[in-house]
Motif scaffolding. Structure first.
Motif, short mmCIF file in Angstrom:
data_model
loop_
_atom_site.label_atom_id
_atom_site.label_comp_id
_atom_site.label_asym_id
_atom_site.label_seq_id
_atom_site.Cartn_x
_atom_site.Cartn_y
_atom_site.Cartn_z
N ILE A 36 -46.08 -29.47 -66.23
CA ILE A 36 -47.47 -29.75 -66.58
C ILE A 36 -48.08 -30.73 -65.57
O ILE A 36 -49.21 -30.55 -65.11
N LEU A 37 -47.32 -31.76 -65.21
CA LEU A 37 -47.79 -32.71 -64.20
C LEU A 37 -48.00 -32.02 -62.86
O LEU A 37 -49.01 -32.26 -62.17
N ALA A 38 -47.07 -31.14 -62.49
CA ALA A 38 -47.20 -30.40 -61.23
C ALA A 38 -48.45 -29.53 -61.26
O ALA A 38 -49.17 -29.42 -60.25
N GLY A 39 -48.73 -28.92 -62.42
CA GLY A 39 -49.94 -28.11 -62.54
C GLY A 39 -51.19 -28.94 -62.30
O GLY A 39 -52.11 -28.51 -61.60
N TYR A 40 -51.22 -30.15 -62.86
CA TYR A 40 -52.36 -31.04 -62.66
C TYR A 40 -52.49 -31.42 -61.18
O TYR A 40 -53.60 -31.43 -60.63
N LEU A 41 -51.38 -31.74 -60.54
CA LEU A 41 -51.44 -32.16 -59.14
C LEU A 41 -51.89 -31.02 -58.23
O LEU A 41 -52.66 -31.24 -57.29
N VAL A 42 -51.41 -29.81 -58.50
CA VAL A 42 -51.86 -28.65 -57.72
C VAL A 42 -53.37 -28.44 -57.94
O VAL A 42 -54.12 -28.20 -56.99
N GLY A 43 -53.80 -28.56 -59.18
CA GLY A 43 -55.22 -28.42 -59.49
C GLY A 43 -56.07 -29.48 -58.82
O GLY A 43 -57.26 -29.27 -58.53
N ALA B 193 -49.38 -22.32 -71.39
CA ALA B 193 -50.78 -22.63 -71.70
C ALA B 193 -51.14 -24.04 -71.26
O ALA B 193 -52.21 -24.28 -70.71
N LEU B 194 -50.25 -25.00 -71.50
CA LEU B 194 -50.51 -26.39 -71.12
C LEU B 194 -50.52 -26.57 -69.61
O LEU B 194 -51.28 -27.36 -69.07
N VAL B 195 -49.66 -25.83 -68.91
CA VAL B 195 -49.66 -25.88 -67.44
C VAL B 195 -51.00 -25.39 -66.91
O VAL B 195 -51.59 -25.99 -66.00
N GLY B 196 -51.51 -24.29 -67.48
CA GLY B 196 -52.81 -23.78 -67.06
C GLY B 196 -53.93 -24.76 -67.35
O GLY B 196 -54.82 -24.97 -66.51
N LEU B 197 -53.90 -25.36 -68.52
CA LEU B 197 -54.91 -26.36 -68.88
C LEU B 197 -54.85 -27.55 -67.92
O LEU B 197 -55.88 -28.06 -67.49
N ALA B 198 -53.65 -27.97 -67.56
CA ALA B 198 -53.48 -29.10 -66.64
C ALA B 198 -54.04 -28.78 -65.26
O ALA B 198 -54.69 -29.62 -64.63
N ALA B 199 -53.81 -27.56 -64.78
CA ALA B 199 -54.34 -27.16 -63.48
C ALA B 199 -55.86 -27.15 -63.50
O ALA B 199 -56.52 -27.60 -62.54
N PHE B 200 -56.44 -26.67 -64.58
CA PHE B 200 -57.90 -26.65 -64.74
C PHE B 200 -58.45 -28.08 -64.74
O PHE B 200 -59.43 -28.37 -64.05
N LEU B 201 -57.82 -28.97 -65.49
CA LEU B 201 -58.28 -30.36 -65.56
C LEU B 201 -58.11 -31.06 -64.20
O LEU B 201 -58.91 -31.91 -63.84
N GLY B 202 -57.07 -30.67 -63.47
CA GLY B 202 -56.88 -31.23 -62.14
C GLY B 202 -58.03 -30.88 -61.22
O GLY B 202 -58.48 -31.71 -60.42
N HIS B 203 -58.53 -29.64 -61.33
CA HIS B 203 -59.68 -29.24 -60.51
C HIS B 203 -60.92 -30.05 -60.88
O HIS B 203 -61.67 -30.48 -60.00
N LEU B 204 -61.13 -30.26 -62.16
CA LEU B 204 -62.31 -30.99 -62.61
C LEU B 204 -62.23 -32.48 -62.32
O LEU B 204 -63.22 -33.11 -61.95
N TYR B 205 -61.01 -33.03 -62.48
CA TYR B 205 -60.82 -34.48 -62.34
C TYR B 205 -59.63 -34.74 -61.41
O TYR B 205 -58.56 -35.17 -61.85
N PRO B 206 -59.79 -34.46 -60.10
CA PRO B 206 -58.68 -34.55 -59.15
C PRO B 206 -58.29 -35.99 -58.82
O PRO B 206 -59.12 -36.79 -58.41
N ILE B 207 -57.03 -36.29 -59.00
CA ILE B 207 -56.54 -37.65 -58.75
C ILE B 207 -56.65 -38.00 -57.27
O ILE B 207 -56.79 -39.18 -56.90
N PHE B 208 -56.59 -36.99 -56.38
CA PHE B 208 -56.63 -37.25 -54.94
C PHE B 208 -58.05 -37.51 -54.42
O PHE B 208 -58.22 -37.95 -53.29
#
Length: 201
Positions: free
Chosen positions: A12-19, A87-102
């Motif tokens: 899930i964390l990896a999904g967010y970081l990729v997003g 499902a949570l991995v997908g949600l995390a990737a989506f949130l990463g795109h909206l709110y990118p830590i980088f």
């Protein structure tokens, strides 16, 4: 709510970081274009990149945003994770795109990434949502209206195909957030000032 293992949390964390990898910003930097957060609509997405750099830059941005929704979901599936974790991995990737830590947590509106997530669930799911977009775009020629309608139908399509409450709930959350991110587009649609597909200026 699924039981979350440490491995699932890492996915899930990896999904967010990729997003969080902003295709628009990277493409603009590599192609010598203005920062999309400071020019045009100031939204780091494919539509704004189209204004700033043309079709090639926009196409690369769109593909990048789509892939960062698709790939984390496919990875979770290949690693034989439960559907709830996928499902949570997908949600995390989506949130990463909206709110990118980088990039200071300032991202795009999420349509392409959300669509990538849906294609990650299955080809049929993704194509169903694309079909809705195409019909609405051909009928009304508003890209934002087509996207909003397609994403409004996405939870229904997900439920009909998968019959999984948690997966449907995650997709519903994506849809709600996406509508919130498009609130200015919705206002322009209601006021009759939203630009149509192919319309200049």
């Amino acid at each position: 709510m699924p039981e979350i293992t440490l491995f699932a949390l890492l996915l899930i964390l990896a999904g967010y970081l990729v997003g969080s990898i902003s295709s628009a910003i990277i493409v603009c930097r590599l192609m010598g274009l203005p920062d999309p957060r400071e020019q045009g609509s100031k939204n780091p997405g494919a539509t704004n990149v189209l204004r700033l750099g043309g079709k090639k830059a926009a196409a690369i941005t769109l593909a990048g945003d789509w892939l960062k929704g698709l790939l984390p979901v496919l990875a979770a599936k290949m690693l034989e994770q439960p559907l709830d974790v996928i499902a949570l991995v997908g949600l995390a990737a989506f949130l990463g795109h909206l709110y990118p830590i980088f990039f200071g947590f300032k991202g795009g509106k999420g349509v392409a990434t959300a669509l990538g997530v849906l294609f990650g669930f299955s080809l049929l799911t993704g194509l169903g949502v694309v079909a809705v977009w195409l019909v609405m775009a051909l009928l009304f020629r508003y890209s934002s209206l087509a996207a909003l309608t397609a994403m409004a139908m996405a939870p229904v399509i997900v439920y009909l195909q998968w019959n999984n409450a948690f997966l449907t709930a995650c997709q519903t959350l994506i849809t709600v957030i996406l509508f919130w991110r498009h609130r200015t587009n919705i206002e322009r649609l209601l006021n009759g000032t939203e630009g149509k597909i192919g319309q200049k200026g």
